[in-house]
Scaffold this motif. Structure first.
Motif, mmCIF file in Angstrom:
data_model
loop_
_atom_site.group_PDB
_atom_site.id
_atom_site.type_symbol
_atom_site.label_atom_id
_atom_site.label_comp_id
_atom_site.label_asym_id
_atom_site.label_seq_id
_atom_site.Cartn_x
_atom_site.Cartn_y
_atom_site.Cartn_z
ATOM 1 N N TYR A 7 -13.290 -7.493 -59.936
ATOM 2 C CA TYR A 7 -13.644 -8.548 -59.042
ATOM 3 C C TYR A 7 -14.059 -9.534 -59.650
ATOM 4 C CZ TYR A 7 -16.486 -10.743 -55.162
ATOM 5 O OH TYR A 7 -16.761 -11.559 -54.199
ATOM 6 N N CYS A 10 -15.710 -16.020 -57.422
ATOM 7 C CA CYS A 10 -15.183 -17.438 -57.331
ATOM 8 C C CYS A 10 -15.387 -18.352 -58.432
ATOM 9 C CB CYS A 10 -15.939 -18.127 -56.002
ATOM 10 S SG CYS A 10 -16.034 -17.182 -54.519
ATOM 11 N N ASP A 38 -6.850 -7.019 -54.554
ATOM 12 C CA ASP A 38 -6.113 -7.730 -53.356
ATOM 13 C C ASP A 38 -6.905 -8.258 -52.458
ATOM 14 O OD1 ASP A 38 -3.700 -6.661 -54.920
ATOM 15 O OD2 ASP A 38 -3.631 -5.037 -53.394
ATOM 16 N N ASP A 39 -6.595 -9.615 -52.447
ATOM 17 C CA ASP A 39 -7.132 -10.182 -51.163
ATOM 18 C C ASP A 39 -8.675 -10.091 -51.129
ATOM 19 O OD1 ASP A 39 -6.930 -11.856 -48.861
ATOM 20 O OD2 ASP A 39 -7.249 -9.946 -47.467
ATOM 21 N N TRP A 40 -9.330 -10.267 -52.396
ATOM 22 C CA TRP A 40 -10.756 -10.429 -52.550
ATOM 23 C C TRP A 40 -11.407 -11.768 -51.906
ATOM 24 C CZ3 TRP A 40 -13.163 -14.164 -55.377
ATOM 25 C CH2 TRP A 40 -12.264 -14.877 -56.384
ATOM 26 N N SER A 41 -12.726 -11.590 -51.478
ATOM 27 C CA SER A 41 -13.383 -12.986 -51.068
ATOM 28 C C SER A 41 -14.619 -13.329 -51.502
ATOM 29 C CB SER A 41 -13.440 -12.857 -49.306
ATOM 30 O OG SER A 41 -14.281 -11.635 -49.129
ATOM 31 N N ARG A 60 -16.163 -5.418 -47.629
ATOM 32 C CA ARG A 60 -14.860 -5.512 -47.467
ATOM 33 C C ARG A 60 -14.064 -5.717 -48.932
ATOM 34 N NH1 ARG A 60 -11.604 -9.450 -47.986
ATOM 35 N NH2 ARG A 60 -9.608 -9.861 -46.872
ATOM 36 N N ASN A 61 -14.943 -6.241 -49.799
ATOM 37 C CA ASN A 61 -14.162 -6.158 -51.208
ATOM 38 C C ASN A 61 -14.230 -4.842 -51.790
ATOM 39 O OD1 ASN A 61 -13.723 -9.111 -51.598
ATOM 40 N ND2 ASN A 61 -16.060 -9.272 -51.555
ATOM 41 N N GLN A 64 -11.221 -2.323 -50.866
ATOM 42 C CA GLN A 64 -9.694 -2.906 -51.487
ATOM 43 C C GLN A 64 -9.212 -1.979 -52.641
ATOM 44 O OE1 GLN A 64 -8.447 -5.365 -49.615
ATOM 45 N NE2 GLN A 64 -10.240 -5.197 -48.526
ATOM 46 N N GLU A 101 -11.289 -3.555 -41.539
ATOM 47 C CA GLU A 101 -9.932 -2.944 -41.447
ATOM 48 C C GLU A 101 -9.878 -1.933 -42.120
ATOM 49 O OE1 GLU A 101 -5.144 -4.146 -42.321
ATOM 50 O OE2 GLU A 101 -6.538 -5.569 -42.317
#
Length: 281
Positions: A7, A10, A38-41, A60-61, A64, A101
């Protein structure tokens, strides 16, 4: 080859790219395959006052992957660890999972410091860093919340890492003072004053370089150093290396693999001295 989920956070994709580049290079040298999530925020950094939202972003992270999750950023590390602890509360976990999700089922979080400590222990390093005096800089979030990588009040994990790399740790009384990064925009004067005292403390202690473990800390201590020299009329010239850059030098990796040319205060003269000591030139 060991697989670890990565991870980056940013900042490592923006102003801290040398941290991302050197982390990937060192992992390859150690036989570790980093698999970026995938698709980390964003983890929310220090800017999300709503605890449930902050925990939800971290959860959420973490959902994944089923692999251990490694991050290089101390803010991300603190937020992810906080989420793991808070999600032991079944009520909060149910609320967070109701909007995710993929459902959170538990996770192991590690900092790159832990990855390096585990991988470098008892490893013969090709480049000797003996004679190099390095001040480890913790910042304020690597050891918080407690019961993590080390004591929040009296940590020594970074001093141990400096010794593991063959260099000499140099104690600075301000090694845990906040770098001022989170308040730089609204309180630039206070942030720069904090960095000035941290850099002066390391210089007075006789350090050749500072080792950092967070991209925001590196931004403040390295990139802002010129502004601080002009503001306070001092000559600092203190190289600030990421822990992965210092480890990479000891592993024999080259300047390009470690993105050393991206540092604002060039560490290349320091590197030349290391090689001169080795060859006796």
């Amino acid at each position: 080859m060991t697989e670890i989920a990565y991870y980056p956070g940013c900042v490592s994709k923006a102003t801290g790219r040398e941290y991302d580049i050197s982390t990937r290079s060192v992992a390859r040298a150690l036989g570790i395959e980093l698999i970026e999530l995938d698709d980390w925020s964003c983890c929310g950094a220090t800017h999300v006052p709503n605890e449930t939202l902050a925990i939800g972003l971290a959860a959420r992270n973490l959902t994944q992957t089923e692999l251990p999750v490694m991050t290089t950023c101390s803010i991300c590390y603190s937020n992810l660890r906080t989420a793991v602890r808070r999600l032991e509360d079944n009520g909060l976990r149910a609320r967070v999972n109701s909007v995710l999700e993929r459902k959170y089922k538990g996770a192991r979080v590690m900092h790159v410091v832990e990855m390096l400590s585990e991988s470098l222990r008892n490893r013969e390093l090709p480049i000797k860093l003996s004679g190099l005096r390095v001040t480890p800089y913790y910042g304020c979030l690597l050891t918080r919340p407690g019961n993590g990588i080390d004591s929040p009040e009296h940590p020594k994990v970074l001093e141990d890492m400096v010794r593991m790399l063959g260099a000499e740790p140099v104690e600075s009384p301000l090694k845990m003072l906040c770098c001022g990064g989170p308040i730089f925009m609204p309180r630039e004067d206070a942030a720069l004053e904090s960095v000035y005292h941290i850099l002066q403390s390391a210089k007075r202690a006789g350090a050749d370089a500072i080792m950092v473990v967070c991209p925001l800390c590196h931004l403040m201590l390295d990139a802002k150093q010129g502004a601080i020299e002009r503001r306070y009329g001092v000559d600092l010239g203190m190289p600030v290396l990421y822990i992965t850059q210092l480890a990479g030098i000891a592993l024999g990796l080259g300047p390009e693999e470690l993105a050393l040319e991206m540092n604002s205060i060039s560490p290349l003269p320091l590197l030349e001295r290391v090689y001169q000591r080795m060859t006796g030139d």
